[in-house]
Design a protein around this motif. Sequence first.
Motif, PDB file in Angstrom:
ATOM      1  N   PRO A 144      -8.424   4.544  -4.801  1.00 30.88           N
ATOM      2  CA  PRO A 144      -9.892   4.596  -4.737  1.00 30.88           C
ATOM      3  C   PRO A 144     -10.396   5.854  -4.031  1.00 30.88           C
ATOM      4  CG  PRO A 144      -9.038   3.119  -3.060  1.00 30.88           C
ATOM      5  CD  PRO A 144      -7.863   3.552  -3.881  1.00 30.88           C
ATOM      6  N   GLU A 145     -11.660   6.176  -4.299  1.00 31.48           N
ATOM      7  CA  GLU A 145     -12.285   7.295  -3.584  1.00 31.48           C
ATOM      8  C   GLU A 145     -13.014   6.785  -2.344  1.00 31.48           C
ATOM      9  OE1 GLU A 145     -14.654   9.873  -6.133  1.00 31.48           O
ATOM     10  OE2 GLU A 145     -13.320   9.359  -7.786  1.00 31.48           O
ATOM     11  N   VAL A 146     -13.440   5.521  -2.405  1.00 26.19           N
ATOM     12  CA  VAL A 146     -14.132   4.912  -1.265  1.00 26.19           C
ATOM     13  C   VAL A 146     -13.452   3.576  -0.964  1.00 26.19           C
ATOM     14  CG1 VAL A 146     -16.330   3.989  -0.434  1.00 26.19           C
ATOM     15  CG2 VAL A 146     -16.322   5.952  -1.973  1.00 26.19           C
ATOM     16  N   PHE A 147     -13.106   3.383   0.307  1.00 25.66           N
ATOM     17  CA  PHE A 147     -12.417   2.143   0.680  1.00 25.66           C
ATOM     18  C   PHE A 147     -13.287   1.414   1.713  1.00 25.66           C
ATOM     19  CE2 PHE A 147      -7.873   0.497   1.953  1.00 25.66           C
ATOM     20  CZ  PHE A 147      -8.225  -0.743   1.454  1.00 25.66           C
ATOM     21  N   VAL A 148     -13.774   0.230   1.320  1.00 21.28           N
ATOM     22  CA  VAL A 148     -14.651  -0.542   2.204  1.00 21.28           C
ATOM     23  C   VAL A 148     -13.896  -1.787   2.664  1.00 21.28           C
ATOM     24  CG1 VAL A 148     -16.843  -1.795   2.351  1.00 21.28           C
ATOM     25  CG2 VAL A 148     -16.697   0.299   1.007  1.00 21.28           C
ATOM     26  N   LEU A 149     -13.818  -1.968   3.972  1.00 17.75           N
ATOM     27  CA  LEU A 149     -13.066  -3.124   4.504  1.00 17.75           C
ATOM     28  C   LEU A 149     -13.925  -3.874   5.517  1.00 17.75           C
ATOM     29  CD1 LEU A 149     -10.958  -0.372   4.714  1.00 17.75           C
ATOM     30  CD2 LEU A 149      -9.368  -2.277   4.685  1.00 17.75           C
ATOM     31  N   ASP A 150     -13.959  -5.208   5.366  1.00 14.92           N
ATOM     32  CA  ASP A 150     -14.714  -6.041   6.295  1.00 14.92           C
ATOM     33  C   ASP A 150     -13.710  -6.809   7.164  1.00 14.92           C
ATOM     34  OD1 ASP A 150     -16.697  -7.396   7.573  1.00 14.92           O
ATOM     35  OD2 ASP A 150     -17.468  -8.440   5.808  1.00 14.92           O
ATOM     36  N   GLU A 151     -13.626  -6.509   8.426  1.00 15.83           N
ATOM     37  CA  GLU A 151     -12.719  -7.159   9.373  1.00 15.83           C
ATOM     38  C   GLU A 151     -11.271  -7.217   8.857  1.00 15.83           C
ATOM     39  OE1 GLU A 151     -13.241  -7.889  12.335  1.00 15.83           O
ATOM     40  OE2 GLU A 151     -15.417  -7.921  12.513  1.00 15.83           O
ATOM     41  N   PRO A 152     -10.666  -6.067   8.540  1.00  7.91           N
ATOM     42  CA  PRO A 152      -9.352  -6.110   7.891  1.00  7.91           C
ATOM     43  C   PRO A 152      -8.199  -6.469   8.821  1.00  7.91           C
ATOM     44  CG  PRO A 152      -9.978  -3.851   8.314  1.00  7.91           C
ATOM     45  CD  PRO A 152     -11.130  -4.688   8.755  1.00  7.91           C
ATOM     46  N   MET A 153      -8.399  -6.360  10.133  1.00  8.48           N
ATOM     47  CA  MET A 153      -7.276  -6.583  11.061  1.00  8.48           C
ATOM     48  C   MET A 153      -7.036  -8.072  11.355  1.00  8.48           C
ATOM     49  SD  MET A 153      -6.317  -3.551  11.621  1.00  8.48           S
ATOM     50  CE  MET A 153      -6.941  -1.907  11.395  1.00  8.48           C
ATOM     51  N   VAL A 154      -8.013  -8.919  10.981  1.00  8.11           N
ATOM     52  CA  VAL A 154      -7.888 -10.345  11.309  1.00  8.11           C
ATOM     53  C   VAL A 154      -6.657 -10.931  10.606  1.00  8.11           C
ATOM     54  CG1 VAL A 154      -9.005 -12.607  11.132  1.00  8.11           C
ATOM     55  CG2 VAL A 154     -10.358 -10.591  11.642  1.00  8.11           C
ATOM     56  N   GLY A 155      -5.774 -11.544  11.371  1.00 12.67           N
ATOM     57  CA  GLY A 155      -4.599 -12.196  10.793  1.00 12.67           C
ATOM     58  C   GLY A 155      -3.374 -11.294  10.739  1.00 12.67           C
ATOM     59  N   LEU A 156      -3.552  -9.991  10.935  1.00 14.28           N
ATOM     60  CA  LEU A 156      -2.391  -9.085  10.870  1.00 14.28           C
ATOM     61  C   LEU A 156      -1.677  -9.047  12.219  1.00 14.28           C
ATOM     62  CD1 LEU A 156      -3.710  -5.970   8.888  1.00 14.28           C
ATOM     63  CD2 LEU A 156      -2.380  -7.898   8.047  1.00 14.28           C
ATOM     64  N   ASP A 157      -0.349  -9.030  12.170  1.00 17.38           N
ATOM     65  CA  ASP A 157       0.397  -8.920  13.428  1.00 17.38           C
ATOM     66  C   ASP A 157       0.324  -7.462  13.915  1.00 17.38           C
ATOM     67  OD1 ASP A 157       2.411  -7.340  12.155  1.00 17.38           O
ATOM     68  OD2 ASP A 157       3.245  -9.174  11.304  1.00 17.38           O
ATOM     69  N   PRO A 158       0.720  -7.193  15.183  1.00 15.63           N
ATOM     70  CA  PRO A 158       0.568  -5.834  15.718  1.00 15.63           C
ATOM     71  C   PRO A 158       1.260  -4.776  14.854  1.00 15.63           C
ATOM     72  CG  PRO A 158       1.124  -7.357  17.463  1.00 15.63           C
ATOM     73  CD  PRO A 158       1.203  -8.128  16.188  1.00 15.63           C
ATOM     74  N   HIS A 159       2.432  -5.119  14.304  1.00 19.02           N
ATOM     75  CA  HIS A 159       3.158  -4.143  13.486  1.00 19.02           C
ATOM     76  C   HIS A 159       2.337  -3.766  12.251  1.00 19.02           C
ATOM     77  CE1 HIS A 159       6.300  -2.100  11.333  1.00 19.02           C
ATOM     78  NE2 HIS A 159       6.158  -2.947  10.329  1.00 19.02           N
ATOM     79  N   HIS A 160       1.852  -4.786  11.535  1.00 16.86           N
ATOM     80  CA  HIS A 160       1.117  -4.495  10.300  1.00 16.86           C
ATOM     81  C   HIS A 160      -0.286  -3.966  10.575  1.00 16.86           C
ATOM     82  CE1 HIS A 160       4.397  -6.996   8.579  1.00 16.86           C
ATOM     83  NE2 HIS A 160       4.401  -5.953   7.774  1.00 16.86           N
ATOM     84  N   SER A 161      -0.841  -4.282  11.738  1.00 17.39           N
ATOM     85  CA  SER A 161      -2.109  -3.652  12.127  1.00 17.39           C
ATOM     86  C   SER A 161      -1.892  -2.143  12.249  1.00 17.39           C
ATOM     87  CB  SER A 161      -2.592  -4.172  13.478  1.00 17.39           C
ATOM     88  OG  SER A 161      -2.998  -5.482  13.376  1.00 17.39           O
TER      89      SER A 161
END
Lengths: 593, 252
Positions: free
Chosen positions: B151-168
């Motif tokens: 994509p040319e534009v990437f929009v994310l709403d609260e993307p870190m929720v649920g991710l462990d520290p490594h995947h964050s």
Amino acid sequence: MPSPASNSILARPLAAEAPALPPLALLFRVNALQAWRRVKAVRERSRLLSSLIGFFIVGYVALAFWLFRYGLEFVITHFPGLGSLLVERLLFLLFAFLFVLLLFSNLVISYTNLFRNRETTFLLSLPVPPQIIFRWKLVESALLASWAFLFLIAPLLAAYGLTNRVAWHFYPATVLLIALFIVLPAVAGSWLAVNIARYLDRRAFQVATVSVALLLLVGAAFWLKAEQITDEMFETRVLAVLDKLLLKTRFAQFALLPSYWLSAGVLQWSEGALAAACFFGLVLLSHSLFFGCLAFTRMGGLFYEAVSTVQSRGNVFGQWTWFRQWQRRQSRFSYGRGAIERAVSLLPAVPVDVQALLVKDLRVFWRDTTQWGQTLVLFGLLAAYIINLRHFSQQLTNPFWVHLVSYLNLGACSLNLATLTTRFVYSQFSLEGKRIWIVGLAPLGLVRVVKTKYWLASLASLFVTLGLIWLSCHMLKLPLERMAYYVGAVSIMTFTLNGLAVGLGALYPNFKEDNPGKIVSGFGGTFCLVLSFLYIVASVTLLAVGSPWSWTRFGESSVGLMLGSWAGFALLSVLLGWLPLRLGLRKVAEFEV
Amino acid sequence: MIELVHLVKRFGELAAVNDISLTVSRGEFFAVLGPNAAGKTTTIRILAGLIKPTSGSARLAGFDVQQQPMEARRRLAFVPDFPFLYDKLTPWEFFRFTGQLFQMSEAQIQSAARKWVARFNLEPFLGKLIEGLSHGSRQRVAIVSALLHAPEVFVLDEPMVGLDPHHSRVLKDVLKEQSLQGVTIFISTHQLSVAEEMADRIGIIHQGRLVAVGTREDLRRQSGQNGALEQTFLALTAQEANFAEESIGVAR
């Protein structure tokens, strides 16, 4: 279980892959794959359940076919001339009512599918034109709304064809006519859903839907009220009486009704009048093509506008000052107890924590219009039918018919109850879902939570079933002892059906879903529905066979038969009510929150 | 790039988005902060074309979201706060499906999916049904499916929720790399550390209005607070709340 992941998935040769499909075909493929895997999951989870469902389907089709065949043969052979006329009118009436039901069903399913569905929101953020999304949702809604219709009429039309000894091509022609017919309520339902969404918010839509359904119900009860016919009229002026009886059903033969085109097409084809049947088929085809084409090519823009409106609206009544003032008054917070809390606190010997649970469940039920709306419509229809029984009081003097109708009423009342226990009571424990830690960790304990749900559901449904069975006995002018018999029977069945639903709900919880419809469509819900149906059929049969009051046509019941039937009914009730509840409570007692 | 011009969205009497104008350049990492119900998600939903603005306009990569929706969506990747996934598909089937909706060829899907699957450690789950995945794994599936079409534009709403520290950490690295490669990143978050660490510029939305926008230094100056972003954020939203209360008092 799906096979574990492996690199082979990534390593598949590219040449073996199919070329890219258009978006609509992709959506069909993905959803068909999902549906197939759901069916497979049920089969893999329990062979018993899939066999039971298979048996249930085959049993229903066979039984319905036999009943329709017997009924049609009876009417045609016992009433020469008149029989064919009655059957013909019956078909017109049946398809007219089914058309209205299909329209209502398509409207509700389309609304949910188009505006309360996460797949729709997902697709709208992708480069898929709204027109394509609407097309897919239209087809999906039509399939969801119409499968029960096909399931219902297939045995009837097969029986009709065999009774009338039609040519072989009647069957494929009928299938084609029905396929064309179901397009029309689907298009009308989705068009109505889109326009309702543009002008009414969710709450107003729910209130409007329930109000219209109730109005239709009252209208139908009034319009279809049976005429008073004296014995003298029956003996001397049969045709005039018949004409009077059929007068109110003529609306089903209104020439602009799609159900009329279908009925006329089917009837003409069965009689060999192929040109006339083709004419009605072409009328259906032209309308289906015209409206189907409009829906497939012109609804995308309106649909997108409606989606945006649904997600944007404060409240449609917000344009009126009085409503805004009323809302402001409502929004003033009060720390005092509400009406439900005050009512529940009057219950004697109910601890405060159980009261809190009762208040929470009652509030959730009351605030979900869909739940009590469906309950109201289901039992309202039954009440309208039972109240109309008083018009048959003169004809219902023969003890055999009184007996038969009273047992059929017991069956109808229990079947309605089973629909509700499966749809609403079964999902209660699962609906605690993500909130399970609140009640699960409270000193109340999960066992008491489940018991409270059981008693609340049983007593609330008992209130309705006892009312209906009393009404039925009253309309049939049954003496007090027989009324007591039915009251006892329906009470046991109410506690059993609720025990089954609560027990299986606790044994097969689904905490991932918030949608009760999806919870019910899983393994436990289907199992609950099938067992409830089998229990009702077996119980009503046992109670009828062991009736203490004689069926004059079959002679006196022996004491042994009576006691045996009662014992069978009691055993079934314990097996399907007490036992699942007990097992469910045992599982809940060991539940790890 | 993203362009919001006098964007307004009303829900009945409530102005959820109240005259927001903003430009996020190509390759810029923009984080939007704000208290609950400030209007962040509504702004994002307008950007994703899910709802129409009451007035004003939104443009993605030069295309108006309402006037040229298909052109805009082809260039957009959107990961909502609760992404929808088909439960009875495997992640691999889901990637192929979304890739095909973006009219990618099978070779393009294979190549992009292999790259992102490896990056987000999704290999062990590729053949399993999505319904059996944990919340974090589902989130990673949603992110990979959004990245497939470059994509040319990437929009994310609260993307870190649920991710462990490594995947964050993996996600942060990927977002930074994408930004450096020219992808415009627009992220809404309550995790101030993410904004502080990653964003080129930060916007603060409060009661539907963009009350502050700029680099961390700009915001510090504007708030008069020299501490961490948390203090800046609290000071700016408190100033705005006081201003709003005073305005209501004057109006009365």
